[in-house]
Design an enzyme around this catalytic site. Structure first.
Site, PDB file in Angstrom:
ATOM      1  N   GLU A 161       0.805  -1.225   0.000  1.00  0.00           N
ATOM      2  CA  GLU A 161       0.000   0.000   0.000  1.00  0.00           C
ATOM      3  C   GLU A 161       0.838   1.276   0.000  1.00  0.00           C
ATOM      4  O   GLU A 161       0.780   2.081   0.944  1.00  0.00           O
ATOM      5  CB  GLU A 161      -0.972  -0.008   1.184  1.00  0.00           C
ATOM      6  CG  GLU A 161      -1.898  -1.202   1.163  1.00  0.00           C
ATOM      7  CD  GLU A 161      -3.049  -1.096   2.150  1.00  0.00           C
ATOM      8  OE1 GLU A 161      -3.031  -0.193   2.998  1.00  0.00           O
ATOM      9  OE2 GLU A 161      -3.972  -1.923   2.054  1.00  0.00           O
ATOM     10  N   GLU A 356      -5.296  -8.431   0.592  1.00  0.00           N
ATOM     11  CA  GLU A 356      -6.006  -7.960   1.793  1.00  0.00           C
ATOM     12  C   GLU A 356      -7.450  -7.658   1.426  1.00  0.00           C
ATOM     13  O   GLU A 356      -7.722  -6.989   0.432  1.00  0.00           O
ATOM     14  CB  GLU A 356      -5.406  -6.657   2.344  1.00  0.00           C
ATOM     15  CG  GLU A 356      -4.195  -6.811   3.208  1.00  0.00           C
ATOM     16  CD  GLU A 356      -3.812  -5.493   3.898  1.00  0.00           C
ATOM     17  OE1 GLU A 356      -4.706  -4.653   4.154  1.00  0.00           O
ATOM     18  OE2 GLU A 356      -2.619  -5.315   4.148  1.00  0.00           O
TER      19      GLU A 356
HETATM   20  C1  FCB Z   1      -5.128  -1.810   5.240  1.00  0.00           C
HETATM   21  C2  FCB Z   1      -3.773  -1.939   5.891  1.00  0.00           C
HETATM   22  C3  FCB Z   1      -3.763  -2.918   7.025  1.00  0.00           C
HETATM   23  C4  FCB Z   1      -4.968  -2.729   7.902  1.00  0.00           C
HETATM   24  C5  FCB Z   1      -6.218  -2.790   7.075  1.00  0.00           C
HETATM   25  C6  FCB Z   1      -7.475  -2.675   7.873  1.00  0.00           C
HETATM   26  O1  FCB Z   1      -5.185  -0.662   4.468  1.00  0.00           O
HETATM   27  O2  FCB Z   1      -2.843  -2.387   4.942  1.00  0.00           O
HETATM   28  O3  FCB Z   1      -2.562  -2.766   7.722  1.00  0.00           O
HETATM   29  O4  FCB Z   1      -4.865  -1.518   8.557  1.00  0.00           O
HETATM   30  O5  FCB Z   1      -6.181  -1.735   6.141  1.00  0.00           O
END
Ligand code: FCB
Length: 582
Positions: A161, A356
């Site tokens: 990210e 994620e």
């Molecule tokens: C993402 C992050 C992770 C966590 C989730 C909820 O953006 O990468 O570390 O905070 O959100």
């Protein structure tokens, strides 16, 4: 359906779970400084977090028991190189080698990210990503990681990210290091970060002792088309990939962080808009940034709806009243996973892993000692179902990782937001497996076949009531998953709902069913077409009253009725079933 070799997993990041030990030899990072400056809600800290440095053997055993076979996590730069460069912390190497070996003994394949927002503090003092040396620092770290871990790890991801790193850490200052840089400086930091990615790919490949696969993990809210019309889809695609130059939130953008990495160019719209602020960019910088990748990762949590107006201009739609939000107040938009996966796959043509996706829920321990989290199940069920559809429609999706395995330290929100499949009591460090973990176990085991999207519909489908009390087969379905379709369309698109034997109501025999008080029966043969001709009551939790028309699709299951009702029912099958119970 998902590919037969689809990768199912869970995700986490170092700082959010590891914790510290006085003897671990690790250096401080920018989040330690942020924590110490009291920037976290309720002044919480991550000194212990989930205490994974001491508890990983139990945690990986738990993964094994839950059928989890792939784990995406990050390594802490300052644990390996306490000063960011220079001397290697052998204790840190030993720790990760033991940890990864233990993971593998439990049948869990590691997917290692080098950087998830936790720059060593010393490097921050040397200028952080603003320093032209930062790509070299990162490459040095990547070389150590490849050298020391590539015998154990096959899959590496350079940066997680970068958008959040730049936007939240360097523009709004919400996250560590808490900077509020000018656009000029933020673009420079971004350029160095992207060069760091390129150098790290080279260093990983150059130092790996075994064949490795390398990827990169970006993120961004997804522009979702309001309808599937070509115009709306194009409006969404355009919005998703263009830069919101009007906005202070310029870095929430896919193309600025992916085009250089995959195509070796910054997107033209951004270059034009940012021209006065752009750093000097050399041709070799772009060559460096664009390294061949084996796969791409993306983190997708939500999106926003856009449509095309009559002139083809893009309009961003307001949220509908009552739109669902998570405990972190993020919108719940499963279609983000469908459209995000499709758009990314169509534009970048790389095997895609969703590394994620997950949800913060208001989880608590029930009086039976368990943690029941139906909202998480429903969230994941809808999102993964949408991902499957993207795969069915041609997106090259190779894997999916739930954020997160354990509840953890959610950055500035501290411990208030629970994302885990496993509940953590942060006082005792007790783990309790939530219902969603058992649910996910089944999804993994069946390669997604247990998802609701692959089950027969079990919703009551309400039909529009017309004034004369008649319902024609062309009526709109106003509730449920098929809302907006006509009965004809439904029959055409989902004939399995009717066991392939749908008859227009006028052509089937209608049978009267009187219910007094309560009745229940199993409807598993063919669809039922029902009209309420008298009274009112509840049918599987839905209020029904005189004049309602609805369908119970094939395989609906147990039908529970309460109230004083006269129902007109069209399928012979149910009369037989109901006779037994009345
Ligand atoms: C993402 C992050 C992770 C966590 C989730 C909820 O953006 O990468 O570390 O905070 O959100």
């Amino acid at each position: 359906m998902f590919r037969t070799d689809f990768v199912w997993g869970v995700a986490s990041s170092a700082y959010q779970i590891e914790g510290r030990d006085p003897a671990d030899g690790a250096g401080r990072n920018i989040w330690d400084a942020f924590v110490d400056a009291g920037k976290i809600q309720r002044e919480e800290n991550a000194y212990t977090a989930c205490d994974v440095i001491h508890r990983y053997p139990e945690d990986y055993a738990l993964m094994r028991l839950l059928g989890i076979k792939h784990y995406h996590f990050s390594i802490s730069w300052a644990r390996i190189l306490p000063e960011g460069t220079g001397e290697v912390n052998e204790e840190g190497i030993r720790f990760y080698r033991d940890m990864i070996s233990c993971m593998k003994k439990n049948g869990v394949e590691p997917y290692v990210t080098l950087y998830h927002w936790d720059m060593p503090e010393t490097l921050m003092h040397r200028g952080g990503w603003l320093s032209p040396d930062s790509p070299d620092w990162f490459a040095e770290y990547a070389a150590v990681v490849a050298d020391r871990f590539s015998d154990l790890v096959k899959y590496f991801i350079t940066i997680s990210e970068p958008e959040c790193e730049i936007m939240l850490g360097h523009c709004t200052g919400e996250n560590a290091p808490g900077l509020k840089l000018s656009l000029t400086d933020a673009l420079l930091a971004t350029h160095h970060l992207l060069m760091a990615h390129g150098k790290a790919v080279l260093a990983l490949r150059g130092h790996a002792r075994h064949p490795i696969s390398v990827g990169y993990a970006a993120t961004c809210g997804v522009a979702i088309p309001a309808t599937s019309s070509e115009e709306d889809v194009e409006a969404a695609r355009k919005t998703y990939f263009s830069i919101d130059t009007e906005s202070e939130r310029w870095a929430w953008n896919v193309s600025w962080f992916l085009d250089p990495v995959i195509f070796g160019t910054y997107p033209a719209d951004g270059l034009k808009a940012f021209a006065p602020h752009m750093p000097e960019i050399k041709e070799e910088d772009m060559k460096l940034i664009r390294q061949p990748l084996d796969f791409m990762c993306h983190h997708i949590y939500n999106g926003y709806y856009v449509a095309a107006d009559e002139d083809g201009d893009v309009i961003r739609l307001e949220e509908k009243p009552g739109a669902t939000h998570t405990d972190a107040d993020w919108p719940v938009t499963p279609a983000a996973l469908y459209w995000g996966a499709r758009f990314l796959s169509e534009k970048y043509h790389l095997p895609l892993y969703i590394t994620e996706n997950g949800v913060a829920c208001h989880d608590s321990i029930s009086s039976d000692g368990r943690v029941h989290d139906p909202n998480r199940i429903s969230f994941l069920d809808n999102y993964i179902g949408a991902l499957q559809k993207a795969s069915d429609d041609g997106a090259d999706i190779r894997g999916y990782f739930v954020w997160s395995f354990l509840d953890n330290f959610e950055w500035v929100s501290g411990y208030s937001r629970r994302y885990g499949l496993v509940y953590v009591d942060f006082v005792s460090q007790l783990r309790i497996v939530k219902d969603s973990a058992y649910w996910y176990q089944k999804v993994m085991e069946t390669n997604g076949r247990s998802l609701t999207v692959n089950q027969k519909a079990r919703q009551i489908l309400f039909l529009e009531q017309d004034e004369g009390g008649d319902v024609s087969v062309a009526s709109w379905i106003t509730e449920g998953a098929y809302a907006g379709m006509t009965l004809d369309e439904l029959l055409h698109r989902a004939p399995e709902l009717f066991g392939g034997v749908m008859q227009p109501p006028g052509r089937t025999e209608m049978i009267t069913l009187e219910i007094e008080g309560e009745a229940s029966f199993l409807q598993d043969q063919t669809y039922l077409y029902i009209t309420v001709s008298m009274g009112d009551g509840l049918l599987n939790g839905h209020y029904i009253r005189r004049g309602d028309h609805f369908i119970l699709p094939m395989g609906f299951g147990v039908v529970e009725i309460q109230g004083n009702l006269t129902l007109l029912v069209s399928a012979r099958v149910i009369l037989e079933a109901s006779k037994e119970t009345n």
